[in-house]
Scaffold this motif. Sequence first.
Motif, PDB file in Angstrom:
ATOM      1  N   ALA A  25       0.789  -1.225  -0.037  1.00  7.40           N
ATOM      2  CA  ALA A  25      -0.147  -0.067  -0.026  1.00  7.40           C
ATOM      3  C   ALA A  25       0.842   1.498  -0.052  1.00  7.40           C
ATOM      4  O   ALA A  25       0.329   2.246  -0.507  1.00  7.40           O
ATOM      5  CB  ALA A  25      -0.819   0.134   1.285  1.00  7.40           C
ATOM      6  N   ALA A  26       2.033   1.237   0.370  1.00  5.72           N
ATOM      7  CA  ALA A  26       2.947   2.366   0.628  1.00  5.72           C
ATOM      8  C   ALA A  26       3.175   3.097  -0.675  1.00  5.72           C
ATOM      9  O   ALA A  26       3.189   4.522  -0.678  1.00  5.72           O
ATOM     10  CB  ALA A  26       4.269   1.890   1.403  1.00  5.72           C
ATOM     11  N   PRO A  27       3.602   2.491  -1.819  1.00  9.79           N
ATOM     12  CA  PRO A  27       3.535   3.383  -3.026  1.00  9.79           C
ATOM     13  C   PRO A  27       2.482   3.971  -3.267  1.00  9.79           C
ATOM     14  O   PRO A  27       2.358   5.054  -4.142  1.00  9.79           O
ATOM     15  CB  PRO A  27       4.298   2.295  -3.972  1.00  9.79           C
ATOM     16  CG  PRO A  27       3.673   0.714  -3.424  1.00  9.79           C
ATOM     17  CD  PRO A  27       3.782   0.803  -1.898  1.00  9.79           C
ATOM     18  N   VAL A  28       1.324   3.328  -3.401  1.00  7.94           N
ATOM     19  CA  VAL A  28       0.053   4.134  -3.703  1.00  7.94           C
ATOM     20  C   VAL A  28      -0.253   5.358  -2.658  1.00  7.94           C
ATOM     21  O   VAL A  28      -0.452   6.354  -3.394  1.00  7.94           O
ATOM     22  CB  VAL A  28      -1.067   2.787  -3.459  1.00  7.94           C
ATOM     23  CG1 VAL A  28      -2.593   3.670  -4.055  1.00  7.94           C
ATOM     24  CG2 VAL A  28      -0.896   1.738  -4.272  1.00  7.94           C
ATOM     25  N   PRO A 180      11.107  -0.843   4.748  1.00  6.13           N
ATOM     26  CA  PRO A 180      11.734  -0.504   3.456  1.00  6.13           C
ATOM     27  C   PRO A 180      11.459   1.103   2.817  1.00  6.13           C
ATOM     28  O   PRO A 180      12.140   1.303   1.990  1.00  6.13           O
ATOM     29  CB  PRO A 180      11.286  -1.495   2.535  1.00  6.13           C
ATOM     30  CG  PRO A 180      10.720  -2.406   3.412  1.00  6.13           C
ATOM     31  CD  PRO A 180      10.150  -1.926   4.693  1.00  6.13           C
ATOM     32  N   TRP A 181      10.611   1.450   2.989  1.00 11.91           N
ATOM     33  CA  TRP A 181       9.958   2.797   2.759  1.00 11.91           C
ATOM     34  C   TRP A 181      10.452   3.963   3.479  1.00 11.91           C
ATOM     35  O   TRP A 181      10.318   5.282   3.022  1.00 11.91           O
ATOM     36  CB  TRP A 181       8.350   2.977   2.427  1.00 11.91           C
ATOM     37  CG  TRP A 181       7.973   2.145   1.523  1.00 11.91           C
ATOM     38  CD1 TRP A 181       7.416   0.716   1.530  1.00 11.91           C
ATOM     39  CD2 TRP A 181       7.821   2.202   0.099  1.00 11.91           C
ATOM     40  NE1 TRP A 181       7.025   0.247   0.600  1.00 11.91           N
ATOM     41  CE2 TRP A 181       7.320   1.130  -0.474  1.00 11.91           C
ATOM     42  CE3 TRP A 181       8.062   3.536  -0.854  1.00 11.91           C
ATOM     43  CZ2 TRP A 181       7.158   0.926  -1.678  1.00 11.91           C
ATOM     44  CZ3 TRP A 181       8.083   3.097  -2.084  1.00 11.91           C
ATOM     45  CH2 TRP A 181       7.589   2.093  -2.651  1.00 11.91           C
ATOM     46  N   ARG A 185      17.033   5.105   2.592  1.00 12.46           N
ATOM     47  CA  ARG A 185      16.759   6.428   1.948  1.00 12.46           C
ATOM     48  C   ARG A 185      15.155   6.732   2.328  1.00 12.46           C
ATOM     49  O   ARG A 185      14.421   5.957   2.187  1.00 12.46           O
ATOM     50  CB  ARG A 185      16.820   6.595   0.615  1.00 12.46           C
ATOM     51  CG  ARG A 185      16.540   7.814   0.115  1.00 12.46           C
ATOM     52  CD  ARG A 185      17.036   7.845  -1.514  1.00 12.46           C
ATOM     53  NE  ARG A 185      16.411   6.961  -2.056  1.00 12.46           N
ATOM     54  CZ  ARG A 185      15.269   7.269  -3.079  1.00 12.46           C
ATOM     55  NH1 ARG A 185      14.553   8.321  -2.931  1.00 12.46           N
ATOM     56  NH2 ARG A 185      14.808   6.062  -3.640  1.00 12.46           N
ATOM     57  N   PRO A 186      14.712   7.713   3.015  1.00 15.18           N
ATOM     58  CA  PRO A 186      13.269   8.107   3.356  1.00 15.18           C
ATOM     59  C   PRO A 186      12.769   8.476   1.941  1.00 15.18           C
ATOM     60  O   PRO A 186      12.675   9.273   1.265  1.00 15.18           O
ATOM     61  CB  PRO A 186      13.528   9.284   4.125  1.00 15.18           C
ATOM     62  CG  PRO A 186      14.695  10.111   3.874  1.00 15.18           C
ATOM     63  CD  PRO A 186      15.613   9.028   3.275  1.00 15.18           C
ATOM     64  N   ARG A 187      11.708   7.619   1.755  1.00 16.17           N
ATOM     65  CA  ARG A 187      10.741   8.082   0.681  1.00 16.17           C
ATOM     66  C   ARG A 187       9.438   8.110   0.999  1.00 16.17           C
ATOM     67  O   ARG A 187       8.535   8.460   0.197  1.00 16.17           O
ATOM     68  CB  ARG A 187      10.778   6.486  -0.448  1.00 16.17           C
ATOM     69  CG  ARG A 187      12.137   6.421  -1.142  1.00 16.17           C
ATOM     70  CD  ARG A 187      11.821   5.552  -2.065  1.00 16.17           C
ATOM     71  NE  ARG A 187      12.154   3.875  -1.167  1.00 16.17           N
ATOM     72  CZ  ARG A 187      11.882   2.760  -1.656  1.00 16.17           C
ATOM     73  NH1 ARG A 187      11.351   2.648  -2.926  1.00 16.17           N
ATOM     74  NH2 ARG A 187      11.791   1.658  -0.950  1.00 16.17           N
ATOM     75  N   LEU A 188       8.989   7.787   2.443  1.00 13.57           N
ATOM     76  CA  LEU A 188       7.761   8.072   2.787  1.00 13.57           C
ATOM     77  C   LEU A 188       7.767   8.176   4.498  1.00 13.57           C
ATOM     78  O   LEU A 188       8.819   7.414   4.828  1.00 13.57           O
ATOM     79  CB  LEU A 188       6.914   6.931   2.473  1.00 13.57           C
ATOM     80  CG  LEU A 188       5.337   7.084   2.913  1.00 13.57           C
ATOM     81  CD1 LEU A 188       4.718   8.082   2.414  1.00 13.57           C
ATOM     82  CD2 LEU A 188       4.591   5.617   2.529  1.00 13.57           C
ATOM     83  N   PHE A 189       7.352   9.258   4.977  1.00 14.35           N
ATOM     84  CA  PHE A 189       7.390   9.503   6.458  1.00 14.35           C
ATOM     85  C   PHE A 189       5.975   8.920   7.063  1.00 14.35           C
ATOM     86  O   PHE A 189       4.785   8.952   6.514  1.00 14.35           O
ATOM     87  CB  PHE A 189       7.557  10.848   6.783  1.00 14.35           C
ATOM     88  CG  PHE A 189       8.878  11.268   6.857  1.00 14.35           C
ATOM     89  CD1 PHE A 189       9.881  10.468   6.546  1.00 14.35           C
ATOM     90  CD2 PHE A 189       9.238  12.709   6.731  1.00 14.35           C
ATOM     91  CE1 PHE A 189      11.245  11.017   6.429  1.00 14.35           C
ATOM     92  CE2 PHE A 189      10.458  13.248   6.543  1.00 14.35           C
ATOM     93  CZ  PHE A 189      11.322  12.329   6.338  1.00 14.35           C
TER      94      PHE A 189
END
Length: 317
Positions: A25-28, A180-181, A185-189
Amino acid sequence: MSSCAGGRGGWLSIATTTALVTALAAPVVRKGLRAAHVLDIPNDRSSHTQPVPRGGGMACAAGVSAGALALARHGRGLTRGQATGTALLTVTGFIDDVQGLPPAIRLVSQGTAGLISAPCGQRLRGAAVLPIAVNIVNFMDGINGISGLTAVSWGVTAAGARHAHPIAALVAGVGAGFLPWNVPRPRLFLGDSGSYLIGSLIGNAALHTTTTKETTALVVPLLPYLADALVTIGRRLARGEAVLRPHRQHAYQRLVHDHAWSHGQVAVTHGVLVAGLGLLANRSSTHVSVIVGATAATAWAFAPEALTRLQRDSRDS
């Protein structure tokens, strides 16, 4: 561990389901947050240097929902009050991520969730415990990986307790799915939605224990979190600073900014500390667990000062 959703296999199944759905769900969620410009813009008090979408707690909510359904199939699902209170806090946190909310509204929501979530006869205790749990996690969610690793460490060791609470599997799974998100590298908080979600799950687990030993097993691993937050708040109050104003004065932040530790080094060190205290709390007496936990928590909260003194003594010698 046998008491947690049907044994080791059941625990792993629930944690894995939660982790997979969170990760998928994270990339969405990330794409939607970027499109809506819900970004954490760095400033001089931030620990990141590039804008990062915040509100990843909505991906975590999807994972927890899937895990809760798996729990229900094992006959150990969340109560209606737990589910409602957790949902209320997650939505409150997400609104705060998107447009900000006054502190009073956040506190009322937290207290209401505590009243809803607590067992009958313990409503006032719930109204106190849940806001504390939620805000401690929120205060300590300031560098990459620390909340995710803490959730995994706490969830795994809590699931190993003699009378493990089924929420432990959800916490471990959501931490593993989100990591992993957020690292390396932070891609999502997580945002407030995520920290409120994790905090409410931990708080609910603590609210539904029936013995001192069970409560100790859940609380002792989080004493470093608690000590870091309380010491920092106390210092800021003593200096007349606004407690809710963004800052970089927590021990974990000072290890990064004053002592050049990487986010990963700090997060892993804290995660190992949580896991160690969790194992100790499961296998030792309550008194031993509390004494060692309090000592470790104090050492963590004052670690930056200790390192500064060691460096100064080394230079002087």
